[in-house]
Scaffold this motif. Structure first.
Motif, PDB file in Angstrom:
ATOM      1  N   GLY A 520      44.623  10.724  10.617  1.00 14.56           N
ATOM      2  CA  GLY A 520      44.065  11.004  11.931  1.00 14.56           C
ATOM      3  C   GLY A 520      45.067  10.863  13.050  1.00 14.56           C
ATOM      4  O   GLY A 520      44.772  11.173  14.190  1.00 14.56           O
ATOM      5  N   ARG A 521      46.274  10.390  12.778  1.00 17.01           N
ATOM      6  CA  ARG A 521      47.280  10.273  13.830  1.00 17.01           C
ATOM      7  C   ARG A 521      47.846  11.652  14.163  1.00 17.01           C
ATOM      8  O   ARG A 521      47.802  12.579  13.358  1.00 17.01           O
ATOM      9  N   THR A 522      48.434  11.778  15.326  1.00 20.45           N
ATOM     10  CA  THR A 522      48.882  13.068  15.807  1.00 20.45           C
ATOM     11  C   THR A 522      50.299  13.376  15.349  1.00 20.45           C
ATOM     12  O   THR A 522      51.172  12.513  15.388  1.00 20.45           O
ATOM     13  N   SER A 523      50.523  14.614  14.904  1.00 16.65           N
ATOM     14  CA  SER A 523      51.877  15.083  14.643  1.00 16.65           C
ATOM     15  C   SER A 523      52.013  16.469  15.260  1.00 16.65           C
ATOM     16  O   SER A 523      51.020  17.113  15.592  1.00 16.65           O
ATOM     17  N   PHE A 524      53.242  16.922  15.447  1.00 20.12           N
ATOM     18  CA  PHE A 524      53.469  18.167  16.176  1.00 20.12           C
ATOM     19  C   PHE A 524      54.301  19.116  15.342  1.00 20.12           C
ATOM     20  O   PHE A 524      55.328  18.752  14.779  1.00 20.12           O
ATOM     21  N   ALA A 525      53.833  20.385  15.273  1.00 22.70           N
ATOM     22  CA  ALA A 525      54.567  21.397  14.512  1.00 22.70           C
ATOM     23  C   ALA A 525      55.693  21.994  15.331  1.00 22.70           C
ATOM     24  O   ALA A 525      56.665  22.486  14.803  1.00 22.70           O
ATOM     25  N   GLY A 526      55.575  21.963  16.630  1.00 23.97           N
ATOM     26  CA  GLY A 526      56.612  22.556  17.463  1.00 23.97           C
ATOM     27  C   GLY A 526      56.397  22.193  18.907  1.00 23.97           C
ATOM     28  O   GLY A 526      55.424  21.538  19.259  1.00 23.97           O
ATOM     29  N   GLY A 527      57.299  22.641  19.781  1.00 26.84           N
ATOM     30  CA  GLY A 527      57.211  22.273  21.192  1.00 26.84           C
ATOM     31  C   GLY A 527      56.117  23.022  21.898  1.00 26.84           C
ATOM     32  O   GLY A 527      55.011  22.573  22.061  1.00 26.84           O
ATOM     33  N   GLY A 528      56.397  24.284  22.301  1.00 27.42           N
ATOM     34  CA  GLY A 528      55.386  25.090  22.978  1.00 27.42           C
ATOM     35  C   GLY A 528      55.190  24.656  24.420  1.00 27.42           C
ATOM     36  O   GLY A 528      55.635  23.601  24.852  1.00 27.42           O
ATOM     37  N   GLY A 529      54.537  25.492  25.198  1.00 22.93           N
ATOM     38  CA  GLY A 529      54.148  25.138  26.549  1.00 22.93           C
ATOM     39  C   GLY A 529      55.223  25.341  27.587  1.00 22.93           C
ATOM     40  O   GLY A 529      54.988  25.122  28.758  1.00 22.93           O
ATOM     41  N   GLY A 530      56.430  25.723  27.168  1.00 22.19           N
ATOM     42  CA  GLY A 530      57.484  25.848  28.171  1.00 22.19           C
ATOM     43  C   GLY A 530      57.274  27.025  29.081  1.00 22.19           C
ATOM     44  O   GLY A 530      57.630  26.989  30.252  1.00 22.19           O
ATOM     45  N   GLY A 531      56.724  28.121  28.596  1.00 24.98           N
ATOM     46  CA  GLY A 531      56.568  29.317  29.416  1.00 24.98           C
ATOM     47  C   GLY A 531      55.130  29.658  29.653  1.00 24.98           C
ATOM     48  O   GLY A 531      54.782  30.835  29.686  1.00 24.98           O
ATOM     49  N   GLY A 532      54.271  28.680  29.766  1.00 25.27           N
ATOM     50  CA  GLY A 532      52.859  28.920  30.017  1.00 25.27           C
ATOM     51  C   GLY A 532      52.070  29.222  28.768  1.00 25.27           C
ATOM     52  O   GLY A 532      50.894  29.555  28.846  1.00 25.27           O
ATOM     53  N   GLU A 533      52.726  29.162  27.597  1.00 19.28           N
ATOM     54  CA  GLU A 533      52.011  29.378  26.354  1.00 19.28           C
ATOM     55  C   GLU A 533      51.133  28.167  26.045  1.00 19.28           C
ATOM     56  O   GLU A 533      51.508  27.029  26.345  1.00 19.28           O
ATOM     57  N   PRO A 534      49.967  28.403  25.429  1.00 19.93           N
ATOM     58  CA  PRO A 534      49.097  27.261  25.099  1.00 19.93           C
ATOM     59  C   PRO A 534      49.801  26.296  24.160  1.00 19.93           C
ATOM     60  O   PRO A 534      50.492  26.715  23.224  1.00 19.93           O
ATOM     61  N   LEU A 535      49.648  25.035  24.439  1.00 18.93           N
ATOM     62  CA  LEU A 535      50.183  24.007  23.551  1.00 18.93           C
ATOM     63  C   LEU A 535      49.268  23.876  22.340  1.00 18.93           C
ATOM     64  O   LEU A 535      48.041  23.974  22.465  1.00 18.93           O
ATOM     65  N   PRO A 536      49.848  23.670  21.144  1.00 18.81           N
ATOM     66  CA  PRO A 536      48.990  23.544  19.949  1.00 18.81           C
ATOM     67  C   PRO A 536      48.064  22.329  20.068  1.00 18.81           C
ATOM     68  O   PRO A 536      48.478  21.265  20.539  1.00 18.81           O
ATOM     69  N   ARG A 537      46.826  22.512  19.662  1.00 16.77           N
ATOM     70  CA  ARG A 537      45.873  21.405  19.745  1.00 16.77           C
ATOM     71  C   ARG A 537      46.251  20.314  18.748  1.00 16.77           C
ATOM     72  O   ARG A 537      46.894  20.573  17.735  1.00 16.77           O
ATOM     73  N   VAL A 538      45.883  19.117  19.076  1.00 19.47           N
ATOM     74  CA  VAL A 538      46.091  17.994  18.160  1.00 19.47           C
ATOM     75  C   VAL A 538      44.764  17.686  17.487  1.00 19.47           C
ATOM     76  O   VAL A 538      43.690  17.958  18.031  1.00 19.47           O
ATOM     77  N   ARG A 539      44.871  17.164  16.294  1.00 22.77           N
ATOM     78  CA  ARG A 539      43.670  16.813  15.554  1.00 22.77           C
ATOM     79  C   ARG A 539      43.602  15.297  15.408  1.00 22.77           C
ATOM     80  O   ARG A 539      44.615  14.634  15.204  1.00 22.77           O
ATOM     81  N   VAL A 540      42.409  14.772  15.547  1.00 19.57           N
ATOM     82  CA  VAL A 540      42.175  13.346  15.368  1.00 19.57           C
ATOM     83  C   VAL A 540      41.030  13.180  14.382  1.00 19.57           C
ATOM     84  O   VAL A 540      40.351  14.138  14.042  1.00 19.57           O
ATOM     85  N   ASP A 541      40.837  11.969  13.924  1.00 21.24           N
ATOM     86  CA  ASP A 541      39.792  11.684  12.943  1.00 21.24           C
ATOM     87  C   ASP A 541      38.422  11.787  13.609  1.00 21.24           C
ATOM     88  O   ASP A 541      38.063  10.946  14.444  1.00 21.24           O
ATOM     89  N   PRO A 542      37.615  12.805  13.266  1.00 26.82           N
ATOM     90  CA  PRO A 542      36.299  12.957  13.916  1.00 26.82           C
ATOM     91  C   PRO A 542      35.386  11.750  13.704  1.00 26.82           C
ATOM     92  O   PRO A 542      34.629  11.370  14.598  1.00 26.82           O
ATOM     93  N   ALA A 543      35.450  11.142  12.508  1.00 27.41           N
ATOM     94  CA  ALA A 543      34.569   9.996  12.235  1.00 27.41           C
ATOM     95  C   ALA A 543      34.888   8.837  13.168  1.00 27.41           C
ATOM     96  O   ALA A 543      33.985   8.149  13.669  1.00 27.41           O
ATOM     97  N   ALA A 544      36.192   8.611  13.424  1.00 25.82           N
ATOM     98  CA  ALA A 544      36.574   7.523  14.328  1.00 25.82           C
ATOM     99  C   ALA A 544      36.104   7.807  15.746  1.00 25.82           C
ATOM    100  O   ALA A 544      35.621   6.917  16.450  1.00 25.82           O
TER     101      ALA A 544
END
Length: 631
Positions: A520-544
């Motif tokens: 459930g901890r967050t990790s990142f596949a890439g940077g993104g967001g530098g030119g107004g592109e949407p940043l990739p969503r992060v996933r967390v543990d729904p049960a928590a």
């Protein structure tokens, strides 16, 4: 593997005894340590002529305890495991010891060569596997259950007021009555309280339920009375169960011989109405010359079965067409009410004994905890005083060892309920008693057997909200601490149930393309967001997250933030920012949310909810660090 309560207390006893210089104090601690290793001590107590010794024989499966008035009925007799089957140790009040043996047939002798007033206790060794886990203590019958204080109660029940005579569980045999009046109920509660007993280690047995002459079948009335008795005594006893001890003793300890079996077959050949007429008056049944059974055998049948037992045995013979001793013994045991149908957790003597056996380590630990706290209060000087102070500190409810004794939480809360230091409404009283009586989570929460983990988690969560409110309202008082004990147990049930649910939900998330960690901890596949592109969503543990949202300690705005975290299609909207927000601004949102949710970790959340809040803060801080100038 975590150490159990008994293991933790064993270590504490060893450490404390090694540091004490006073021989008496050291010996007292060693006695507590020895008690943790010994079988559970279960005292059988009851009023005079209530059927107590008959029940003891049924428990042992041997006709050892005398059922007629005699010297032995005035002496505490302890039946314990040993390979020297039949050996008797006679402990005298002056500290002396004498020895004797059981008579043939496993019967106590009528006398021991010393004045009965000089006997402190008899210890009878029996080579019975059942006594490896439970020691049975037969106590003198009482004319009243009143006890002025703890020492007097222990002396009355167990032979002396000494600590080593303290039973860790009790079976109390009550005379069969049509109702429990207020005086009897008050006296019973006073006795159990003075003896250190409660609803987790006391079984009340309603004996001789067949002795009402106006009912052919005593069981409907007996079960109703037992249920009413439990309703009246539920904060003092684990259960109230009816039993015909005489039939249980005959089936388990004194099986019918060939003469008695043949006599029952002869009686089965009589006209039903004629036999019923003879049994209306047992004196007539014993003396009637025309019956086809010798008078001395009829005397034995009355002594062994009484009216209901004879009638029931004859019915069994008629139904089977034969009088087989083994079949008759099984039939009489079933009609005695000694055993539950199937594997019921309540409702019979056998179920009560099984309850004590399952929780033996916990009951012994509870007793040891009480005795160690008493030792810690003993006056002492110098180094021993410091050692006892250290012992008291270790046993303080706010210290780690108390947290580790989690298995005792429900027991201590149930004791507080019985003593009036924990005051509950009807709903919460029922919740606590279910937790104390049952072992399976579904039964503990009042759910049907086999309830799904999600149902268990939901029921435990709903109950925990009530107990958390009570714990907060009673903060700083005994009732508040006991409510927090129950809350902890409920939180453990929630956590265990959600752990069963989690693997089903975790499998698809493990293959998520965004690289989210399985914990459930967050990790990142890439940077993104530098030119107004949407940043990739992060996933967390729904049960928590759902566990945290369920807490009344979480403000409405924070619950909304949690909803966004789950529902947002990109990182910005997950944090409550407009879609396409630059990464530096997203980092600012994350920093603010981290600070906001960090305050939640200092509120009275459940363990699972606190961990969820901490994990959430770490996620926000990771976003802050990745996209901004965070730590």
């Amino acid at each position: 593997m975590n150490a159990g309560p008994a293991d933790l207390l064993r270590r504490l006893c060893d450490t404390t005894a090694a540091r004490l210089s006073g021989a008496e104090l050291r010996e007292r601690v060693r006695q507590v340590r020895a008690g943790l290793d010994a079988p559970l001590r279960v005292a059988v107590a009851g009023a005079v002529s209530s059927g107590k010794s008959t029940l003891v024989n049924a428990l042992l499966g041997l006709p050892v305890a005398p059922v007629d008035a005699g010297e032995c009925t005035f002496v505490v007799t302890q039946y314990e495991y040993g390979e020297d089957d039949g050996h008797i140790t006679v402990e005298l009040a002056d500290g002396g010891v004498a020895h004797s043996r059981l008579l043939p047939g496993h019967r106590l002798p009528a006398e021991f060569g010393v004045d009965v007033a000089a006997i402190r206790r008899l210890r009878v060794t029996l080579d019975l596997p059942s006594l490896r886990t439970i020691t049975i203590v037969d106590t003198p019958g009482m004319n009243t259950v009143t006890a002025a204080n703890e020492r007097a109660a222990r002396s009355m029940l167990f032979g002396s007021g000494d600590e080593d005579d303290r039973a860790q569980a009790m079976i109390y045999v009550l005379r069969y009555v049509q109702k429990f009046d207020d005086t009897t109920l008050a006296e019973f509660r006073g006795l159990t309280d003075a003896c250190g007993m409660s609803c987790v280690n006391t079984l009340a047995v309603l004996g001789q339920v067949d002795r009402r002459g106006d009912e052919d079948d005593p069981w409907p009335t007996a079960r109703r009375l037992a249920a009413k008795g439990y309703a009246d005594l539920r904060t003092s006893v684990f259960d109230v169960v009816p039993v015909i001890g005489l039939l249980a003793e005959t089936a388990r300890a004194r099986p019918l011989g060939t003469e008695e079996t043949a006599a029952l077959a002869a009686l089965a050949g009589l006209d039903e109405d004629d036999l019923e007429d003879y049994l209306l008056d047992l004196d007539d049944f014993r003396s009637a010359p025309e019956l086809p059974v010798p008078a001395e055998v009829r005397h034995r049948l009355v002594e062994r079965l009484h009216r209901y037992g004879i009638t029931s045995a004859v019915e069994a013979v008629r139904a089977a067409g034969t009088a087989d001793p083994e079949t008759l013994a099984a039939h009489l045991l079933e009609r005695s009410g000694y055993s539950s149908a199937g594997r019921a957790a309540t409702g019979s003597v056998a179920a009560g004994i099984a309850h004590f056996a399952r929780r033996a380590d916990q009951l012994k630990a509870l007793d040891a905890l009480t005795r160690l706290r008493a030792i810690a209060r003993t006056p002492a000087l110098g180094a021993d005083r410091a050692t006892l102070d250290a012992l008291a500190a270790q046993l303080d409810e706010n210290r780690p060892i108390a947290t580790s004794l989690g298995g005792l939480r429900i027991f201590t809360a149930a004791e507080a309920l019985g003593r009036g230091t924990l005051v509950l409404n009807e709903e919460m009283t029922a919740e606590l008693l279910r937790l104390a009586r049952h072992d399976e989570p579904a039964e503990q929460l009042g759910l049907p057997a086999g309830a799904a983990p999600a149902e268990i988690a939901a029921a435990a969560t709903a109950a925990s909200m009530r107990w958390r409110t009570l714990a907060m309202m009673s903060e700083g008082r005994t009732g508040g601490q006991r409510a927090r004990d129950v809350l902890t147990v409920l939180e453990d049930l929630v956590s265990a149930a959600l752990d069963e649910v989690a693997p089903e939900k975790a499998a698809p998330e493990a293959a998520a393309p965004d690289g989210t960690a399985r914990d459930g901890r967050t990790s990142f596949a890439g940077g993104g967001g530098g030119g107004g592109e949407p940043l990739p969503r992060v996933r967390v543990d729904p049960a928590a997250i759902e566990a945290l949202r369920a807490s009344p300690m979480v403000p409405a705005d924070d619950r909304r933030a949690l909803e966004l975290l789950l529902a947002g299609s990109e990182l910005a909207t997950q944090l409550g920012a407009p879609p396409g927000t630059p990464s530096a601004e997203v980092a600012g949102y994350a920093a603010a949310l981290s600070a906001r949710f960090r305050t939640l970790t200092h509120r009275p959340l459940s363990l699972r909810q606190r961990r969820a809040a901490e994990t959430l803060c770490e996620a926000y801080e990771t976003i802050w660090a990745h996209y901004g100038d965070g730590p």
